[in-house]
Scaffold this motif. Structure first.
Motif, PDB file in Angstrom:
ATOM      1  N   VAL A   1      -9.028  -1.194  -3.917  1.00  0.00           N
ATOM      2  CA  VAL A   1      -8.633  -1.646  -2.578  1.00  0.00           C
ATOM      3  C   VAL A   1      -8.376  -0.412  -1.712  1.00  0.00           C
ATOM      4  CG1 VAL A   1      -6.981  -3.005  -1.254  1.00  0.00           C
ATOM      5  CG2 VAL A   1      -7.593  -3.702  -3.585  1.00  0.00           C
ATOM      6  N   SER A   2      -9.006  -0.392  -0.541  1.00  0.00           N
ATOM      7  CA  SER A   2      -8.829   0.750   0.363  1.00  0.00           C
ATOM      8  C   SER A   2      -8.515   0.259   1.771  1.00  0.00           C
ATOM      9  CB  SER A   2     -10.090   1.624   0.406  1.00  0.00           C
ATOM     10  OG  SER A   2     -10.433   2.101  -0.874  1.00  0.00           O
ATOM     11  N   LEU A   3      -7.622   0.962   2.445  1.00  0.00           N
ATOM     12  CA  LEU A   3      -7.395   0.765   3.874  1.00  0.00           C
ATOM     13  C   LEU A   3      -8.223   1.801   4.607  1.00  0.00           C
ATOM     14  CD1 LEU A   3      -3.514   0.284   3.996  1.00  0.00           C
ATOM     15  CD2 LEU A   3      -5.281  -1.466   3.859  1.00  0.00           C
ATOM     16  N   HIS A   4      -9.107   1.335   5.476  1.00  0.00           N
ATOM     17  CA  HIS A   4     -10.029   2.220   6.193  1.00  0.00           C
ATOM     18  C   HIS A   4      -9.700   2.166   7.682  1.00  0.00           C
ATOM     19  CE1 HIS A   4     -13.635   4.490   7.028  1.00  0.00           C
ATOM     20  NE2 HIS A   4     -14.055   3.560   7.870  1.00  0.00           N
ATOM     21  N   ASP A   5      -9.098   3.241   8.179  1.00  0.00           N
ATOM     22  CA  ASP A   5      -8.688   3.326   9.581  1.00  0.00           C
ATOM     23  C   ASP A   5      -9.916   3.471  10.479  1.00  0.00           C
ATOM     24  OD1 ASP A   5      -7.177   3.733  11.904  1.00  0.00           O
ATOM     25  OD2 ASP A   5      -7.039   5.901  11.536  1.00  0.00           O
ATOM     26  N   LEU A   6      -9.913   2.777  11.607  1.00  0.00           N
ATOM     27  CA  LEU A   6     -11.039   2.824  12.537  1.00  0.00           C
ATOM     28  C   LEU A   6     -10.761   3.616  13.799  1.00  0.00           C
ATOM     29  CD1 LEU A   6     -12.225  -0.900  12.279  1.00  0.00           C
ATOM     30  CD2 LEU A   6     -13.264   1.106  11.205  1.00  0.00           C
TER      31      LEU A   6
ATOM     32  N   THR B   1      11.144   4.144  -1.353  1.00  0.00           N
ATOM     33  CA  THR B   1      10.287   3.751  -0.235  1.00  0.00           C
ATOM     34  C   THR B   1       8.815   3.642  -0.613  1.00  0.00           C
ATOM     35  OG1 THR B   1      10.144   6.073   0.445  1.00  0.00           O
ATOM     36  CG2 THR B   1      11.841   4.708   1.504  1.00  0.00           C
ATOM     37  N   SER B   2       8.427   4.126  -1.791  1.00  0.00           N
ATOM     38  CA  SER B   2       7.046   3.963  -2.238  1.00  0.00           C
ATOM     39  C   SER B   2       6.925   2.959  -3.369  1.00  0.00           C
ATOM     40  CB  SER B   2       6.456   5.311  -2.678  1.00  0.00           C
ATOM     41  OG  SER B   2       6.350   6.194  -1.591  1.00  0.00           O
ATOM     42  N   SER B   3       7.688   3.142  -4.415  1.00  0.00           N
ATOM     43  CA  SER B   3       7.552   2.279  -5.588  1.00  0.00           C
ATOM     44  C   SER B   3       8.303   0.965  -5.455  1.00  0.00           C
ATOM     45  CB  SER B   3       8.044   3.012  -6.834  1.00  0.00           C
ATOM     46  OG  SER B   3       9.458   3.185  -6.783  1.00  0.00           O
ATOM     47  N   GLY B   4       9.319   0.914  -4.600  1.00  0.00           N
ATOM     48  CA  GLY B   4      10.156  -0.270  -4.497  1.00  0.00           C
ATOM     49  C   GLY B   4      11.236  -0.341  -5.547  1.00  0.00           C
ATOM     50  N   ARG B   5      11.274   0.610  -6.485  1.00  0.00           N
ATOM     51  CA  ARG B   5      12.300   0.586  -7.538  1.00  0.00           C
ATOM     52  C   ARG B   5      13.695   0.676  -6.921  1.00  0.00           C
ATOM     53  NH1 ARG B   5       8.757   4.362  -9.740  1.00  0.00           N
ATOM     54  NH2 ARG B   5      10.198   6.004  -9.102  1.00  0.00           N
TER      55      ARG B   5
ATOM     56  N   PRO C   1       0.790  -1.239   0.000  1.00  0.00           N
ATOM     57  CA  PRO C   1       0.000   0.000   0.000  1.00  0.00           C
ATOM     58  C   PRO C   1       0.819   1.285   0.000  1.00  0.00           C
ATOM     59  CG  PRO C   1      -0.154  -1.122   2.129  1.00  0.00           C
ATOM     60  CD  PRO C   1       0.521  -2.072   1.193  1.00  0.00           C
ATOM     61  N   GLU C   2       2.122   1.216   0.331  1.00  0.00           N
ATOM     62  CA  GLU C   2       2.919   2.442   0.233  1.00  0.00           C
ATOM     63  C   GLU C   2       3.023   2.927  -1.206  1.00  0.00           C
ATOM     64  OE1 GLU C   2       6.011  -0.942   0.510  1.00  0.00           O
ATOM     65  OE2 GLU C   2       4.098  -0.406   1.458  1.00  0.00           O
ATOM     66  N   SER C   3       2.715   2.039  -2.182  1.00  0.00           N
ATOM     67  CA  SER C   3       2.758   2.430  -3.590  1.00  0.00           C
ATOM     68  C   SER C   3       1.396   2.873  -4.110  1.00  0.00           C
ATOM     69  CB  SER C   3       3.270   1.257  -4.438  1.00  0.00           C
ATOM     70  OG  SER C   3       2.353   0.166  -4.396  1.00  0.00           O
ATOM     71  N   PHE C   4       0.355   2.903  -3.264  1.00  0.00           N
ATOM     72  CA  PHE C   4      -0.976   3.294  -3.721  1.00  0.00           C
ATOM     73  C   PHE C   4      -0.962   4.729  -4.239  1.00  0.00           C
ATOM     74  CE2 PHE C   4      -4.006   0.247  -1.248  1.00  0.00           C
ATOM     75  CZ  PHE C   4      -3.437  -0.825  -1.918  1.00  0.00           C
ATOM     76  N   SER C   5      -1.771   4.972  -5.255  1.00  0.00           N
ATOM     77  CA  SER C   5      -1.813   6.314  -5.849  1.00  0.00           C
ATOM     78  C   SER C   5      -2.454   7.331  -4.921  1.00  0.00           C
ATOM     79  CB  SER C   5      -2.578   6.264  -7.169  1.00  0.00           C
ATOM     80  OG  SER C   5      -3.904   5.796  -6.966  1.00  0.00           O
ATOM     81  N   GLU C   6      -3.385   6.878  -4.068  1.00  0.00           N
ATOM     82  CA  GLU C   6      -4.021   7.766  -3.096  1.00  0.00           C
ATOM     83  C   GLU C   6      -3.631   7.318  -1.697  1.00  0.00           C
ATOM     84  OE1 GLU C   6      -5.444  10.556  -1.228  1.00  0.00           O
ATOM     85  OE2 GLU C   6      -5.867  10.658  -3.388  1.00  0.00           O
ATOM     86  N   ARG C   7      -2.747   8.064  -1.054  1.00  0.00           N
ATOM     87  CA  ARG C   7      -2.233   7.667   0.253  1.00  0.00           C
ATOM     88  C   ARG C   7      -3.167   8.075   1.379  1.00  0.00           C
ATOM     89  NH1 ARG C   7       3.098   8.163   0.462  1.00  0.00           N
ATOM     90  NH2 ARG C   7       3.137   7.134  -1.534  1.00  0.00           N
TER      91      ARG C   7
END
Length: 871
Positions: free
Chosen positions: A214-219, A389-393, A108-114
């Motif tokens: 796919v979304s991470l939804h913080d509670l 640290t985001s793309s992994g490249r 998820p660190e590579s997600f377009s919407e952080r």
């Protein structure tokens, strides 16, 4: 282009076969468009202006053709005319078709919407990847999301790699809870609720299409964390939870499996962009070296950035090398009112540091890149590989010289440099924090801010309504305990100022590398426990909320790389002289330990420090250059808190301004290494006098290339303090000819101030009671009419001022030297006092110069005023 007709014929013959054509060229797009108007080209056209593809595939002549299978494997390299349709068909028949992947591994660190989730890279060397963190200070953060391609529609089991971050303390409540939403619908499983260690938590099975959001939804807003999400078409398969098997899975399924790209070759590769590394990179670039600066965060400054918010300490610009510290002073302004630890983010001038680095034409920045691999040959570093640290490249960067300014000795450990650590009883780490009566916390405002690069746009509205805070049973229980900032009978001055200060520190007996996540988490548990107690037990601060807290830990001690000299505490006490003394230390032997008054836990979180006379010395103490390079890796420098010292000496050298001066020394030593073809040790043995000579030069001195002449540009104007405390007189409203210090020629490092009143313009400057004999301010002018003029100088009086300050008047006759007593209150408006009356001729350059030669007190320079005597 002679091969084009042949390739067109091949493309026509193979149009019904599984063969595709890709033509790669370094031509300009306009040239290609012109060519296409005359003839067609088969397949796709790729433009590689940097010739990266040429280099990777070893292309020396063109045209050259390659046959590559669907898995990216090189099958054949030949000339275009050697290819035939039959040959390509035979190759295609014998080449195994790629199997569609049954496992999709998402980071998820590579997600377009952080959203509001933070990328946390602090333990990525242990985990193999960063993770994302829901750091909302008790307020759920916005979703982190992206659209994911699956191999096809079907049934998938979803796995989420996470952990219950308070489980190591057997704490109840699982505060890091979050959901995974697929096309907006949550899975039944709530994640972050189990497991002390990182593991795959089963999310069950579901029917999915070939694309899914796919979304991470913080509670909760309480540090939920997610490393990866995995979709498996084999619903009975359980992914490996760790070790080499997990590393292999991650490499096979993500971009980490790709080969690294070529980042270039440099004279000096700096790993770590704190104050030390940034000072070194800028200094070396100004000496004509080609420099790479690699930093694993989006900002420079390390502990002195807006992410950690420790104010840089230590005295710069000391005798006998008053210019050592010039670059540090460019990066970090002088401390003024409102400056300090854990203040608002703009105080730490992230953009100032980035702008200075980007202004250097010889310096290339690699931000958000973590060095986690390195190559050596014959006891020398030859290359490092940095992972984004985001793309992994991955990017491979080669160099002649390398600098480890990571603080943790990361590069040194990778290449086998000798190092030492203090396993127990060492200094810990802090996560600073602050509170305020504000309507929203800083992380909420940042998520809502349209211009994320403008910290001043974060408007903290004063809260006039209650700001409730939930109970935190999983935090450190402080309900029955004293702690700094808890009022006791109302007699504690400014209790809020003690919350989140430097002494909220932990990790004294934990490994500063392997246990870093636990150390940070303990700091946060202590913070949440304290605020829960103040809000919900004591019933205080109803409108206040946690405003900001660092999730990046501010470290003090870890690995120390060993050099030819290992500095020890007694070197400071005895003022042991070294012939290669190169950078000044002014901080005391400041060692931290668990504060006995609060040491009731197996994991203490409040620190004390060594403040007796046994830990002080008569400074500044000039430490040797030989602590700044490795004793067994021949081209490796060090700068920062990982230099060659023992545990006790680290207390004196670890503050950031001192670390920055180490970087300046390394930058100039690196120039000598490249110029003379020697290693860092050779600078000491063969070129020490030359190094000490370079230390005499201003930090702004520069050369375009290694062999170019050195140029010293004019000194930049001294800027007013960021937070002025007083307003000066308008020079246009004063009588006579008035010139502010901004119109003068300033020599040496002077400091701007507005602390005292009764000055001219935006500020006055002072010599900081340092660099005596090396500083002056000179006003040059021509009077409009010949005559006698009363010369006045403006200053702010104080008992700390010098009573015998030399002032030189150059007018119609011989230069005159007079003395000024700045302890006396100036009688004229604007803080002016009369120096004397002197003859000046129109059309002739005259001057008034004030210096600090022969003085011991402070010397103030503000403005000069000339009032013509009437006949």
């Amino acid at each position: 282009m002679g091969a084009v007709p042949h390739l067109n014929e091949l493309a026509e013959e193979l149009k019904d076969d599984a063969v595709e054509f890709l033509l790669v060229t370094d031509e300009a797009p306009a040239h290609i468009e012109s060519f296409l108007k005359k003839r067609s080209l088969p397949g796709w056209i790729g433009i590689d202006s940097n010739k990266d593809t040429f280099s990777r595939y070893g292309v020396s002549t063109i045209p050259t053709t390659f046959v590559i299978d669907a898995n990216g494997k090189l099958i054949l390299k030949s000339s275009p005319k050697a290819l035939t349709a039959n040959l390509l068909r035979r190759i295609a028949e014998r080449t195994p078709k790629p199997n569609p992947p049954t496992t999709v591994f998402i980071e998820p660190e590579s997600f377009s919407e952080r959203g509001g989730w933070m990328v946390d890279q602090q333990v990525m060397d242990l985990m193999g990847s960063p993770y994302v963190l829901a750091h909302g200070l008790g307020t759920p953060v916005p979703d982190c999301s992206d659209t994911v391609d699956l191999p096809g529609p079907g049934t998938y089991r979803v796995w989420v790699r996470t952990r219950d971050w308070v489980a190591p303390w057997n704490a109840p409540g699982a505060p890091g809870r979050f959901q995974v939403l697929l096309d907006g619908a949550p899975l039944e499983t709530v994640f972050g609720t189990e497991g002390e260690t990182w593991h795959w938590q089963d999310g069950g099975t579901c029917e999915l299409k070939d694309k899914v959001q796919v979304s991470l939804h913080d509670l909760t807003g309480f540090e939920g964390r997610c490393d990866a999400i995995l979709f498996s078409a084999d619903t009975s398969w359980v992914p490996p939870h760790g070790g080499e098997e997990l590393a292999e899975l991650r490499t096979r399924c993500t971009s980490l499996g790709l080969k690294s790209t070529d980042g270039g070759r440099f004279d000096l590769v700096v790993v770590g962009g704190g104050v030390a590394g940034t000072s070194a990179a800028i200094t070396a670039a100004r000496q004509g070296l080609r420099v790479a600066l690699i930093q694993d965060r989006p900002v420079l400054g390390g502990n002195g950035s807006s992410e950690v918010r420790v104010w840089p300490e230590g005295h710069t610009n000391q005798e006998p090398y008053p210019h050592v510290g010039d670059v540090v002073s460019e990066l970090v302004r002088d401390k003024g009112p409102g400056d300090g630890n854990s203040r608002d983010g703009h105080i730490y001038d992230d953009e100032r540091k980035l702008a200075l680095a980007r202004a250097e034409p010889n310096l290339r920045l690699f931000l958000n890149q973590r060095v986690n691999a390195a190559e050596t040959r014959d006891q020398k570093v030859t290359a490092v590989t940095a992972q984004h640290t985001s793309s992994g490249r991955r990017t491979r960067i080669t160099g002649t010289l390398f600098l480890d300014s990571t603080g943790d000795g990361v590069l040194g450990a990778l290449v086998g440099a000798d190092y030492e650590t203090t396993s127990t009883g060492h200094m810990g780490a802090s996560n600073l924090w602050n509170v305020a009566a504000t309507s929203k916390n800083e992380f909420q405002l940042r998520c809502e801010c349209e211009d994320e690069d403008d910290p001043l746009s974060l408007a903290f509205d004063q809260s006039t309504s209650p700001a409730p805070f939930p109970r935190c049973p999983w935090a450190v229980d402080l309900s029955e305990r004293d702690f700094p900032g808890r009022q006791k009978g109302g007699n504690e001055g400014n209790p809020l100022g003690k919350l989140g200060a430097w002494f909220w520190e932990s990790g004294f007996d934990l490994d500063p590398i392997r246990d870093m996540e636990r150390v940070r988490d303990l700091n946060l548990r202590a913070m949440y426990g304290a605020w829960d107690t103040l809000k919900n037990v004591d019933g205080l601060y109803p409108n206040h909320r946690l405003k900001w807290a660092a999730y990046i830990a501010g470290k003090r001690e870890s690995r120390r790389l060993m050099g030819d000299v290992v500095l020890v505490g007694d070197d400071f006490r005895d003022l042991k002289p070294y012939p290669d003394a190169a950078f000044p230390c002014s901080w005391h032997l400041d060692l931290h330990f668990p504060e006995p008054a609060y040491d009731k836990d197996p994991d203490p979180f409040i620190a004390g420090y060594t403040h007796s006379e046994d830990y002080r010395y008569k400074g500044p103490y000039w430490a040797p250059y030989r602590t700044l390079y490795s004793r067994n890796i021949n081209n490796l420098f060090m700068a920062g808190r990982n230099i060659s010292v023992n545990h006790e000496a680290l207390g004196a050298v670890r503050v950031m301004r001192t670390c920055g001066m180490m970087g300046e020394v390394v930058g100039k030593a690196a120039y000598l290494c490249v110029r003379h073809g020697c290693d860092p040790r050779g600078v000491y043995s063969d070129h020490l006098d030359e190094l000490l000579g370079l230390l005499q030069l201003p930090g702004r001195a520069r050369r375009e290339t290694i062999g170019a002449a050195l140029v010293i540009p004019p000194a930049p104007p001294i800027l007013p303090p960021a937070n002025p405390t007083n307003v000066g007189a308008d020079p246009d409203q004063l009588t006579g000819l008035v010139m502010d210090e901004s119109e003068a020629i300033v020599v040496g490092k002077w400091k701007a101030s507005t602390v005292e009143s009764n000055f001219v313009g935006t500020h006055y400057i002072h010599d900081d009671r340092a660099g005596k004999g090396a500083k002056s301010v000179r006003w040059e002018f021509e009077v409009p009419e010949t005559g006698r003029y009363e010369v006045r100088l403006s200053y702010t009086d104080s008992a700390s001022r010098d009573p015998q300050i030399p002032v030189t008047i150059e007018g119609a006759g011989e230069p005159r030297l007079v003395r000024m007593n700045q302890q006396l209150a100036p009688p004229h408006a604007g803080g002016f006092a009369t120096v004397g009356v002197f003859q000046f001729d129109a059309g002739k350059q005259s001057a008034v110069t004030i210096s600090n030669k022969g003085t011991t007190g402070h010397v103030i320079a503000d403005a000069v005023q000339l009032v013509r005597e009437e006949n």
